[in-house]
Design an enzyme around this catalytic site. Structure first.
Site, mmCIF file in Angstrom:
data_model
loop_
_atom_site.group_PDB
_atom_site.id
_atom_site.type_symbol
_atom_site.label_atom_id
_atom_site.label_comp_id
_atom_site.label_asym_id
_atom_site.label_seq_id
_atom_site.Cartn_x
_atom_site.Cartn_y
_atom_site.Cartn_z
ATOM 1 N N HIS A 141 0.898 -0.803 -0.326
ATOM 2 C CA HIS A 141 0.310 -0.286 0.071
ATOM 3 C C HIS A 141 1.391 1.097 -0.174
ATOM 4 C CE1 HIS A 141 -2.438 2.963 1.754
ATOM 5 N NE2 HIS A 141 -3.654 2.502 1.990
ATOM 6 N N ASP A 218 3.227 -4.176 7.825
ATOM 7 C CA ASP A 218 1.854 -3.285 7.579
ATOM 8 C C ASP A 218 1.274 -4.074 8.028
ATOM 9 O OD1 ASP A 218 -0.241 -2.181 6.845
ATOM 10 O OD2 ASP A 218 0.466 -1.766 4.447
ATOM 11 N N GLN A 221 -3.964 -5.019 7.020
ATOM 12 C CA GLN A 221 -5.660 -5.683 6.291
ATOM 13 C C GLN A 221 -5.459 -7.081 7.237
ATOM 14 O OE1 GLN A 221 -8.298 -4.743 4.899
ATOM 15 N NE2 GLN A 221 -7.058 -3.211 3.848
ATOM 16 N N LYS A 244 -10.114 -0.371 10.949
ATOM 17 C CA LYS A 244 -10.822 -1.471 10.429
ATOM 18 C C LYS A 244 -10.497 -3.656 11.145
ATOM 19 C CE LYS A 244 -7.353 -0.624 6.758
ATOM 20 N NZ LYS A 244 -8.126 0.294 5.758
ATOM 21 N N CYS A 382 -5.006 2.508 -2.965
ATOM 22 C CA CYS A 382 -3.662 2.881 -2.919
ATOM 23 C C CYS A 382 -2.664 2.246 -3.125
ATOM 24 C CB CYS A 382 -3.948 3.808 -1.433
ATOM 25 S SG CYS A 382 -5.085 4.756 -1.489
#
Ligand code: C6P
Length: 424
Positions: A141, A218, A221, A244, A382
């Site tokens: 991302h 990261d 997600q 999220k 993104c």
């Protein structure tokens, strides 16, 4: 563009879907889901952008502002002490969620984006010099690309990229070749937002550590979909966003190993991150406060704690099983439609499906689906380099959450048929 076939690992077949919890009951916990959009029941399939909030989270935030609001770490009065306790309780909940060894390893930030920027601007600025390299993957991302580009530009360092194959899987054989003596950081997503790929992170970390390279993950997600154990992964840093994982916006988490955080300079200066200040010298506070300058998002942290409690009540493995069933069902349903191609067909995927339809722009897909009450995201998500890799301008993306149903996937399929009719 890769033409997708369904090569997902199929532990569950659609006809034998598990029912790890009552989805109907769970849906009642999410007030926003029960509304009509353009005359149709809302089908919310944009969970990778942000997930909806259960009543328990909404109530925790309202309760805080109705009866508990005060600044923390500053007052001796009842409300301040109580708010401080709740804020720190939320930190312990996050610690448990990530299986971190120590609550001082949990830094509250604004979002995953801020967590990654914090590491780039502190650890990165300290350790990366001219001629050094920062390694990322081709499925990042923008939040895990741009902070490293900024750092590399400032330092005269080089950004290097691990390629992905046509299914959207990391090319693991390239990883050791790209880890050089000049590599100072590996920044890697756990789950791709544009492709759904789950990265074999433990292996990646192991290889990086063999080369003495620390890994920042990261996890924006991954956190909603799979259990995270930072100790088992041996991740050096792990960033996620509250919104999220069914929590509020404006709150996120950066996990970091204690020894690394101790040795890092502060990120921002201000109240709460100091032990003492004179015009000559400032002494910084202990962890985690050294990295939490200014009044934090207290209500956000409390809301995030409530969200994690909610996830843990259902059980992250149960959520993963339910979402995996939805993923298999949706993959098979979409592939049965003529002209639909799935972008991102890794063997190990989270509940995210990016797709294109021959001859129809994704924005048109999104607009027509919206008229049917179906919310999907369209665009580059993104992750423009992912689009470049697959030579497409954009995709439509359906992303599932713990409250989605097979009926909603059926509605998506009907919606796509409608899109095709309109453009026939
Ligand atoms: N992806 C999406 O629709 P923030 O904005 O800081 O909460 O999260 C940033 C971020 C970082 N990494 C990954 C893998 C992400 O998916 C995101 C957010 C959203 O895909 C909004 S662009």
């Amino acid at each position: 563009m890769s033409t997708a076939t369904n090569n997902l690992s199929q532990e569950f077949h659609p006809s034998m879907a598990p029912a790890p919890y009552s989805v109907e009951e769970v849906r009642r916990d999410f007030p926003i889901l029960h509304q009509q959009v353009h005359g149709h029941p809302l089908v919310y399939l944009d969970n990778a952008a942000t997930s909806q909030k259960p009543r328990a989270v909404i109530d925790a935030i309202s309760r805080y502002y109705e009866s508990g609001n005060a600044n923390i770490h500053r007052g001796v009065h009842f409300l301040s002490e109580h708010a401080t306790e709740e804020h720190e309780a939320a930190r312990r909940i996050v610690q448990r969620f990530l299986n971190a060894a120590d609550k001082r390893e949990i830094i509250f930030v604004r979002s995953a984006t801020e967590g990654i920027n914090l590491v780039a601007q502190t650890y990165g600025r300290k350790h990366v010099a001219a001629g050094d390299e920062v390694l990322i993957s081709a499925m990042e991302h923008h939040s895990n690309i741009v902070p490293w580009q900024i750092l590399c530009e400032e330092k005269g360092a080089k950004l290097r990229v691990i390629p992905i194959n046509d299914r959207g899987e990391l090319q693991m054989d390239e990883l050791p070749k790209l880890l050089t003596l000049r590599t100072k950081i590996l920044a890697m997503t756990h789950v791709s937002n544009a492709l759904g790929t789950i990265v074999p992170l433990r292996k990646v970390v192991e290889i990086a550590h063999q080369h003495k390279v620390p890994v920042i993950v990261d996890g924006a997600q991954a956190a909603p979909h799979i259990g995270i154990d930072v100790r088992d992964l041996d991740a050096d840093f792990y960033a996620l966003s509250g919104h999220k994982v069914y929590g509020p916006t404006g709150i996120g988490v950066l996990y970091g190993k204690l020894a690394l955080l101790e040795a890092m300079p502060p990120y921002q200066g201000g109240g709460d991150m100091i032990r003492s200040v004179t015009f000559e010298k400032t002494l910084y506070n202990d962890l985690p406060y050294k990295f939490e300058a200014g009044t934090p998002n207290i209500g956000g942290a409390i809301g995030l704690g409530a969200a994690i409690d909610y996830i843990e009540r259902l059980g992250i493995d149960n959520i993963a099983a339910h979402e995996h069933d939805l993923l298999i069902y949706a993959t098979e349903s979409l592939l049965a439609i003529d002209g639909v191609h799935i972008i991102g067909t890794a063997a190990d995927k989270a509940a995210v499906i990016s797709f294109v339809i021959d001859g129809i722009h994704p924005h048109d897909i999104g607009t027509i689906l919206d008229r049917e009450g179906i919310a999907v995201r369209t665009g580059h998500h993104c992750a423009q380099p992912v689009m470049q890799r697959f030579r497409i301008p954009a995709t439509a993306r359906a992303s599932f959450a713990l409250y989605n149903t097979r009926e909603e996937i059926d509605a998506l399929v009907k919606g796509i048929q409608k899109v095709k009719e309109v453009f026939a």
